[in-house]
Scaffold this active site. Structure first.
Site, PDB file in Angstrom:
ATOM      1  N   HIS A 123     -39.121  25.603 -33.684  1.00 32.74           N
ATOM      2  CA  HIS A 123     -39.353  24.640 -34.763  1.00 32.74           C
ATOM      3  C   HIS A 123     -39.799  23.300 -34.188  1.00 32.74           C
ATOM      4  CE1 HIS A 123     -38.229  26.765 -38.314  1.00 32.74           C
ATOM      5  NE2 HIS A 123     -37.031  27.071 -37.871  1.00 32.74           N
TER       6      HIS A 123
ATOM      7  N   ARG B 294     -39.890  35.475 -35.537  1.00 33.83           N
ATOM      8  CA  ARG B 294     -40.591  35.695 -36.804  1.00 33.83           C
ATOM      9  C   ARG B 294     -41.229  37.086 -36.751  1.00 33.83           C
ATOM     10  NH1 ARG B 294     -42.204  30.405 -35.062  1.00 33.83           N
ATOM     11  NH2 ARG B 294     -41.478  28.769 -36.471  1.00 33.83           N
TER      12      ARG B 294
ATOM     13  N   HIS C 249     -37.186  38.200 -42.156  1.00 32.01           N
ATOM     14  CA  HIS C 249     -36.803  36.797 -41.938  1.00 32.01           C
ATOM     15  C   HIS C 249     -35.285  36.595 -42.032  1.00 32.01           C
ATOM     16  CE1 HIS C 249     -38.497  32.791 -41.312  1.00 32.01           C
ATOM     17  NE2 HIS C 249     -37.433  32.351 -41.937  1.00 32.01           N
TER      18      HIS C 249
ATOM     19  N   TYR D 170     -29.617  25.212 -41.370  1.00 35.83           N
ATOM     20  CA  TYR D 170     -28.743  26.243 -40.798  1.00 35.83           C
ATOM     21  C   TYR D 170     -27.377  25.651 -40.458  1.00 35.83           C
ATOM     22  CZ  TYR D 170     -32.809  29.346 -40.143  1.00 35.83           C
ATOM     23  OH  TYR D 170     -33.896  30.150 -40.347  1.00 35.83           O
TER      24      TYR D 170
ATOM     25  N   ARG E 226     -33.685  36.414 -38.771  1.00 31.36           N
ATOM     26  CA  ARG E 226     -33.850  35.084 -38.146  1.00 31.36           C
ATOM     27  C   ARG E 226     -32.752  34.143 -38.644  1.00 31.36           C
ATOM     28  NH1 ARG E 226     -37.935  31.943 -35.585  1.00 31.36           N
ATOM     29  NH2 ARG E 226     -38.480  29.986 -36.584  1.00 31.36           N
TER      30      ARG E 226
ATOM     31  N   LYS F 194     -45.911  30.455 -34.965  1.00 34.40           N
ATOM     32  CA  LYS F 194     -46.317  29.501 -35.999  1.00 34.40           C
ATOM     33  C   LYS F 194     -46.645  28.174 -35.317  1.00 34.40           C
ATOM     34  CE  LYS F 194     -44.698  28.318 -40.613  1.00 34.40           C
ATOM     35  NZ  LYS F 194     -43.542  28.334 -41.495  1.00 34.40           N
TER      36      LYS F 194
END
Length: 333
Positions: free
Chosen positions: A301, A178, A275, A310, A278, A208
């Site tokens: 994640h 990120r 992003h 994805y 990513r 995150k």
């Protein structure tokens, strides 16, 4: 005990929001999350007035969400005033839900958000760069746009930040980091021999949800990074920021966003933002035979939801991926 808790529910919103923010800071929420809570609860408090926490009803929450969709005009520093997106309205619902869950535990109050369904929104399409687009962006790192003068013939100059920008784009592409995580990296976080990159826990690592992890850089990205660091006096100081902005300050998320956007303009690559690297990393990783569960760990994640998006784009069969990974089946148990 219970009566005390309930009576303290008459605390005013302003004071309760301060308590909630302190509680979330103590839990170790990231700076970005805290900033979002402060901003969104500030809008809510302004709209609702400084009422008592126990006076807020489900109808108040519904009315607020409806106002966000139709009547709210956010103050934007740059760009025209435009209404907030359905995704942002959904984020406000998440913030209110977190606040009233805290109030429920703190004061023993029922949450008025419980009976308000989460506002729906369409997920933005996940778009990746093509190989050609990445090549054009890397080329745009090296040279300025063509200069035309009356006195001389047209000429092209090398960009002073070319080596840094090239290293940065290749790092984003190779790690799927990120923007906040990339900007938080220190030189000591990267092992140039193995390509191992440590993304630190919590706010200092920009991760995150505060989760740290390990990602990897390939040879081309390491070579570009080595070239960039070789130009810096502090290139071997493990405590120095990996990427520097103006006046030798750590690169900020906003600077990175503008940089990638401007390189996109120059390279004629639409929707150029950090992003998207990513997304490109994730989809390419799956198409190259990488598995979902490793990708989830590399991206940091907490759940498989995003990774499954994805997988759909990469046209990877999730069932097949699990079959290949299933120990019970593979060991013929």
């Amino acid at each position: 005990r219970n009566m005390n808790r309930t009576s303290s529910g008459s605390m005013r919103l302003e004071k309760a929001i301060q308590g909630f923010i302190q509680s979330k800071q103590a839990e170790g929420c990231s700076d970005n999350t805290i900033v979002t809570y402060i901003q969104q609860l500030g809008v809510w408090r302004e709209h609702a007035g400084d009422v008592a926490v126990n006076a807020v009803t489900s109808q108040d929450v519904r009315a607020f969400l409806a106002w966000l969709r139709t009547g709210y005009e956010p103050r934007r520093i740059n760009g025209p005033q435009k209404p907030i997106s359905p995704k942002t309205v959904h984020n406000y619902w998440i913030t209110l839900s977190a606040f009233f869950t805290w109030a429920q535990a703190e004061f023993g109050l029922p949450s008025p958000v419980k009976s308000v369904p989460a506002p729906s929104f369409e997920e933005a399409p996940v778009e990746a760069f093509t190989q050609d687009e990445v090549e054009r962006l890397l080329k745009a790192c090296d040279y300025c746009a063509e200069a035309r003068t009356t006195e001389r013939r047209k000429f092209i100059m090398r960009r002073p930040t070319g080596t840094r920008d090239r290293a940065m784009l290749l790092t984003l592409l190779d790690t799927g980091l990120r923007a906040s995580e990339l900007c938080a990296l220190l030189i000591g976080d990267v092992d140039m021999k193995t390509g191992k990159v440590d993304v630190k826990h919590g706010a200092q690592g920009g991760a995150k949800g505060g989760k740290g992890r390990v990602v990897y850089l390939g040879k081309a990205a390491r070579r570009a990074l080595w070239r960039y660091l070789a130009t810096r006096e502090d290139g071997e100081d493990p405590r120095a920021p990996l990427f520097l902005g103006k006046f030798d300050r750590p690169l900020s998320k906003e600077t990175l966003r503008l940089l990638v956007k401007n390189l996109g303009k120059k390279a004629e690559v639409k929707k150029s933002h950090p992003h998207r690297f990513r997304n490109t990393f994730s989809i390419t990783y799956l198409r190259s035979g990488g598995d979902l569960f490793t990708l989830q760990a590399l991206l940091g994640h907490g759940s498989l939801d995003m990774v499954q998006r994805y997988a759909k784009i990469a046209q990877i069969d999730i069932q097949q991926a699990h079959r290949r990974a299933s120990p019970a089946d593979n060991w013929h148990l």
